[in-house]
Design a protein around this motif. Sequence first.
Motif, PDB file in Angstrom:
ATOM      1  N   LEU A 251      -8.156  -6.167  27.554  1.00 15.56           N
ATOM      2  CA  LEU A 251      -8.866  -6.629  28.736  1.00 15.56           C
ATOM      3  C   LEU A 251     -10.378  -6.408  28.594  1.00 15.56           C
ATOM      4  O   LEU A 251     -10.829  -5.607  27.785  1.00 15.56           O
ATOM      5  CB  LEU A 251      -8.356  -5.884  29.965  1.00 15.56           C
ATOM      6  CG  LEU A 251      -6.858  -6.074  30.259  1.00 15.56           C
ATOM      7  CD1 LEU A 251      -6.397  -5.127  31.359  1.00 15.56           C
ATOM      8  CD2 LEU A 251      -6.549  -7.516  30.639  1.00 15.56           C
TER       9      LEU A 251
ATOM     10  N   ASP B 202      -5.477  -3.489  38.713  1.00 15.21           N
ATOM     11  CA  ASP B 202      -4.829  -4.528  37.906  1.00 15.21           C
ATOM     12  C   ASP B 202      -5.574  -4.779  36.597  1.00 15.21           C
ATOM     13  O   ASP B 202      -4.964  -5.097  35.591  1.00 15.21           O
ATOM     14  CB  ASP B 202      -4.682  -5.824  38.694  1.00 15.21           C
ATOM     15  CG  ASP B 202      -6.013  -6.345  39.163  1.00 15.21           C
ATOM     16  OD1 ASP B 202      -6.548  -5.805  40.142  1.00 15.21           O
ATOM     17  OD2 ASP B 202      -6.544  -7.276  38.533  1.00 15.21           O
TER      18      ASP B 202
ATOM     19  N   THR C  54      -7.507  -7.235  35.982  1.00 12.55           N
ATOM     20  CA  THR C  54      -7.598  -8.663  35.683  1.00 12.55           C
ATOM     21  C   THR C  54      -8.470  -9.417  36.689  1.00 12.55           C
ATOM     22  O   THR C  54      -8.441 -10.640  36.740  1.00 12.55           O
ATOM     23  CB  THR C  54      -6.190  -9.310  35.690  1.00 12.55           C
ATOM     24  OG1 THR C  54      -5.648  -9.200  37.021  1.00 12.55           O
ATOM     25  CG2 THR C  54      -5.264  -8.603  34.724  1.00 12.55           C
ATOM     26  N   GLY C  55      -9.205  -8.686  37.518  1.00 13.74           N
ATOM     27  CA  GLY C  55     -10.101  -9.355  38.462  1.00 13.74           C
ATOM     28  C   GLY C  55      -9.539  -9.521  39.854  1.00 13.74           C
ATOM     29  O   GLY C  55     -10.183 -10.091  40.727  1.00 13.74           O
ATOM     30  N   MET C  56      -8.338  -9.046  40.069  1.00 14.05           N
ATOM     31  CA  MET C  56      -7.686  -9.319  41.343  1.00 14.05           C
ATOM     32  C   MET C  56      -8.085  -8.388  42.486  1.00 14.05           C
ATOM     33  O   MET C  56      -8.117  -8.795  43.634  1.00 14.05           O
ATOM     34  CB  MET C  56      -6.175  -9.223  41.172  1.00 14.05           C
ATOM     35  CG  MET C  56      -5.542 -10.527  40.790  1.00 14.05           C
ATOM     36  SD  MET C  56      -3.848 -10.289  40.283  1.00 14.05           S
ATOM     37  CE  MET C  56      -3.230  -9.254  41.568  1.00 14.05           C
TER      38      MET C  56
ATOM     39  N   VAL D  55     -13.490  -7.782  34.511  1.00 18.92           N
ATOM     40  CA  VAL D  55     -13.647  -9.131  33.956  1.00 18.92           C
ATOM     41  C   VAL D  55     -15.091  -9.480  33.592  1.00 18.92           C
ATOM     42  O   VAL D  55     -15.333 -10.237  32.657  1.00 18.92           O
ATOM     43  CB  VAL D  55     -13.071 -10.234  34.889  1.00 18.92           C
ATOM     44  CG1 VAL D  55     -11.556 -10.202  34.883  1.00 18.92           C
ATOM     45  CG2 VAL D  55     -13.603 -10.125  36.296  1.00 18.92           C
TER      46      VAL D  55
ATOM     47  N   LEU E 195       1.036  -8.715  35.682  1.00 17.85           N
ATOM     48  CA  LEU E 195       1.361  -7.418  36.284  1.00 17.85           C
ATOM     49  C   LEU E 195       2.659  -6.865  35.694  1.00 17.85           C
ATOM     50  O   LEU E 195       3.314  -7.521  34.899  1.00 17.85           O
ATOM     51  CB  LEU E 195       1.474  -7.560  37.806  1.00 17.85           C
ATOM     52  CG  LEU E 195       0.150  -7.838  38.526  1.00 17.85           C
ATOM     53  CD1 LEU E 195       0.389  -8.123  39.992  1.00 17.85           C
ATOM     54  CD2 LEU E 195      -0.832  -6.688  38.349  1.00 17.85           C
TER      55      LEU E 195
ATOM     56  N   ILE F 260      -1.015 -11.151  29.746  1.00 15.88           N
ATOM     57  CA  ILE F 260      -2.005 -11.900  30.489  1.00 15.88           C
ATOM     58  C   ILE F 260      -2.467 -13.088  29.664  1.00 15.88           C
ATOM     59  O   ILE F 260      -3.079 -12.938  28.606  1.00 15.88           O
ATOM     60  CB  ILE F 260      -3.172 -11.017  30.981  1.00 15.88           C
ATOM     61  CG1 ILE F 260      -4.163 -11.867  31.758  1.00 15.88           C
ATOM     62  CG2 ILE F 260      -3.848 -10.251  29.853  1.00 15.88           C
ATOM     63  CD1 ILE F 260      -5.025 -11.090  32.700  1.00 15.88           C
TER      64      ILE F 260
ATOM     65  N   LYS G  16      -5.815 -13.700  27.601  1.00 16.08           N
ATOM     66  CA  LYS G  16      -6.232 -12.492  26.888  1.00 16.08           C
ATOM     67  C   LYS G  16      -5.208 -12.101  25.823  1.00 16.08           C
ATOM     68  O   LYS G  16      -5.502 -12.084  24.638  1.00 16.08           O
ATOM     69  CB  LYS G  16      -6.410 -11.313  27.863  1.00 16.08           C
ATOM     70  CG  LYS G  16      -7.619 -11.437  28.755  1.00 16.08           C
ATOM     71  CD  LYS G  16      -8.880 -11.051  27.991  1.00 16.08           C
ATOM     72  CE  LYS G  16     -10.094 -11.062  28.901  1.00 16.08           C
ATOM     73  NZ  LYS G  16     -11.333 -10.821  28.166  1.00 16.08           N
TER      74      LYS G  16
ATOM     75  N   GLY H 205      -7.377 -15.468  42.470  1.00 22.33           N
ATOM     76  CA  GLY H 205      -7.541 -14.151  41.891  1.00 22.33           C
ATOM     77  C   GLY H 205      -8.593 -13.297  42.524  1.00 22.33           C
ATOM     78  O   GLY H 205      -8.307 -12.261  43.117  1.00 22.33           O
ATOM     79  N   LEU H 206      -9.819 -13.717  42.441  1.00 27.35           N
ATOM     80  CA  LEU H 206     -10.922 -12.821  42.752  1.00 27.35           C
ATOM     81  C   LEU H 206     -11.192 -12.702  44.239  1.00 27.35           C
ATOM     82  O   LEU H 206     -11.415 -13.694  44.912  1.00 27.35           O
ATOM     83  CB  LEU H 206     -12.195 -13.324  42.056  1.00 27.35           C
ATOM     84  CG  LEU H 206     -12.417 -12.822  40.642  1.00 27.35           C
ATOM     85  CD1 LEU H 206     -11.323 -13.293  39.722  1.00 27.35           C
ATOM     86  CD2 LEU H 206     -13.762 -13.238  40.128  1.00 27.35           C
ATOM     87  N   PRO H 207     -11.183 -11.475  44.760  1.00 25.99           N
ATOM     88  CA  PRO H 207     -11.467 -11.314  46.180  1.00 25.99           C
ATOM     89  C   PRO H 207     -12.927 -11.614  46.483  1.00 25.99           C
ATOM     90  O   PRO H 207     -13.815 -11.314  45.697  1.00 25.99           O
ATOM     91  CB  PRO H 207     -11.166  -9.837  46.435  1.00 25.99           C
ATOM     92  CG  PRO H 207     -11.270  -9.172  45.119  1.00 25.99           C
ATOM     93  CD  PRO H 207     -10.927 -10.199  44.085  1.00 25.99           C
TER      94      PRO H 207
ATOM     95  N   ASN I  51      -7.292  -7.541  48.984  1.00 28.33           N
ATOM     96  CA  ASN I  51      -6.460  -7.528  47.784  1.00 28.33           C
ATOM     97  C   ASN I  51      -6.207  -6.112  47.290  1.00 28.33           C
ATOM     98  O   ASN I  51      -5.084  -5.739  46.994  1.00 28.33           O
ATOM     99  CB  ASN I  51      -7.171  -8.303  46.667  1.00 28.33           C
ATOM    100  CG  ASN I  51      -6.556  -9.661  46.453  1.00 28.33           C
ATOM    101  OD1 ASN I  51      -5.772 -10.123  47.268  1.00 28.33           O
ATOM    102  ND2 ASN I  51      -6.919 -10.297  45.355  1.00 28.33           N
TER     103      ASN I  51
ATOM    104  N   ASN J   9      -9.009 -17.169  39.903  1.00 26.75           N
ATOM    105  CA  ASN J   9      -9.294 -16.316  38.757  1.00 26.75           C
ATOM    106  C   ASN J   9      -9.835 -17.154  37.596  1.00 26.75           C
ATOM    107  O   ASN J   9      -9.210 -18.134  37.199  1.00 26.75           O
ATOM    108  CB  ASN J   9      -8.008 -15.600  38.330  1.00 26.75           C
ATOM    109  CG  ASN J   9      -8.314 -14.400  37.468  1.00 26.75           C
ATOM    110  OD1 ASN J   9      -9.107 -14.478  36.533  1.00 26.75           O
ATOM    111  ND2 ASN J   9      -7.695 -13.290  37.784  1.00 26.75           N
TER     112      ASN J   9
END
Lengths: 268, 462
Positions: A87, A214, A216-218, A235, B171, B211, B214, B236-238, B255, B394
């Motif tokens: 990552l 996580d 992974t950016g979440m 990320v 996950l 993932i 990646k 994905g991204l908050p 999130n 994401n």
Amino acid sequence: MNEIVVKRELAPSIKLIVVHTPLIARKFKPGQFVIVRVCEEGERIPLTIADADNDNITIVFQEVGKTTKMLGQLKVGDRILNLLGPLGKPTQIDNYGHVCCIGGGVGVAALYPVAKALKKAGNRVTSIVGARTKALIIFEDEMKRVSDELYITTDDGSKGEKGFVTDVLKRLLEKNLFDRVFAVGPAIMMKVVSEVTKMKNVKTIVSLNPIMIDGTGMCGGCRVIVNGEPKFACVDGPDFEGHLVDFNHLLSRLKMYEKQEKEVMQAA
Amino acid sequence: MIKKNRVPMPKQEPSVRIKNFDEVALGYTPEQAIEEASRCLQCKDAKCVEGCPVEIDIPAFIKYIKEGNFLDAVKKIKEKNSLPAICGRVCPQENQCEKFCVMGRRWEPIAIGRLERFVADYERQSGYRSVVAASAGKKGRVACVGSGPASLTCAADLALMGYDVTIFESLHVPGGVLMYGIPEFRLPKRVVQDEVDYVKSLGVKIFTDVIVGKTITIDELFKEGYQAVFIGSGAGLPKFLGIPGEGLNGVYSANEFLIRVNLMKAYLFPKYHTPIYVGKRIAVIGGGNVAMDAARVGLRLGAEEVYVVYRRGETEMPARREEIENAKEEGVKFVFYSNPIRVLGEGWVEGLECLRMELGEPDETGRRRPIPIPNSNFILECDSVVVAIGQSPNPLIPMTTEGLKIGEHGNIIVDSEGRTSRKGVFAGGDITSGEATVIAAMAAGKRAAKAIDQYIQLGVGW
């Protein structure tokens, strides 16, 4: 998958494991990390990859919390329950000229692949590694192999120079040697390194270590403030320009769960 | 005699349920289900089906329930929907099937969602599984990225058509937003895992801790012999507000707050090792379902007061009515027409400074635009803040996949059948649409499955 094939104690409470995980090993680039979970009730924590071959990755960790303690109890042949990676963005490797690689404590292991890649790319590599005391100096031979010069410091003077990595750095900076500085270690060390190099205006790359889930950016839990903007270390990083990082913010966030971390260690 | 009102759903009492994470709605008994099913008029030209994004034959399954034939009812649903226990709980039926129910013109519409949930639970509890015989997986190989509702549906449909399908999840458990996002008291994780197991029983393989982008890239998936790839990696991204103080300890994205609780089970700390901080007073910012979830989680974590801060009024809230009602019953307080401008505190959150708002002319979404009232600042004292104002897609897969056309919000651009700009690559769910519902993601997965079948069998699509 995820089987521990080698385990060594490098220093009191600092352990090295080599884990069989071909998919991650083949993709790994210096600067990247994995997320580890060791049991069903366990947290997800990030650990930087110290090395990799075609099938295995090396992880070096200090037993400071619940998860790292449990990881330290695993034996050769055991499997790590969950391992995700590699990552984060790899460290930007280029021929910068003369670089200085600075590592503190267990961070030296994470610095090693970066120094190795920088050397391979043609840089002259001066390294400074430090720890509290002699017993906690790790990866000395590895760092020697990839460095043109290696300086060692300990807080108590039991090995190398007495003092901090930044004492050596300050001295070397007087000679205007470096085109770029890379620092991996405790947040406070990276903060001071960045302050020192800023005075000489030497671009400095730090590898940040905020709390992550996580990876992974979440979740946004690993957000750091860089140049006034929130960035996600998982990320967007973990590498950032040290002069732009709000270290006080990072240091404060690293302490967010201090109380709970103690509580979970005491719980059965 | 037609019964005008639907059979009420038994629920845990608010004073009891705010002290536990058990499911709030308890589900119908067989008698209640039959009673509710008997209200259905069995329309020949059933409007409810038009309102179902996955086109379940609703009158047919309700007829089975009326006859007490619950297992046939669930089988009928599973012809179209592999995740009925989930959909029966989290679909916004009031805007879909139930909205079109003829009964609803004069009285209350049939409680289609509750009936769907009932038969799915009945099947699960009976231990019987109405597996539709899956063919051998010889029609081709497909990879699905992510294991949320879009991918699970796409994978299940393809498996039923005879494809060999593999899901890659980043996950450590499959289920995506169903696991990390929606709280236990609204969607028990056991229910999700059972429906995931059903998808697996159709022959779908699921790899967690991988993932895509990646560990393995989409190009590599093609090299490994997958003929098509479906991307259902979700939003994905908050998003954060970008206001001062958002970096303080005690500020969470929704999130993170929900991941800690739902996925990592921080509500069982220290038995589970992931901690969470709530304090006595929480301010949740936002007006959607996620904000309702976060607020209700906050109560259950022991907060004395939970405020939902929203810049418009109650009628403009995008959350489901049912969830707003549940939150109110439980004691969540609403601070409407208020926009946060600063999080206050030294190191830790101590309060939220807001501006009062009034509604002006409708904006491009048709909702009236909130306008700040000058000098109307006020401070809401709180120990933690949860920012629930949405997410953006994401960027990981777009960043590592050549030839994928991306929209201005970072979403993957697809046609109506889920085809991306790159041959053989399909996408659906929140990664394409921004944020939507579980069922919308499932419908997208379903459409993509059809398009993937056409692509692999006939080579059409690009």
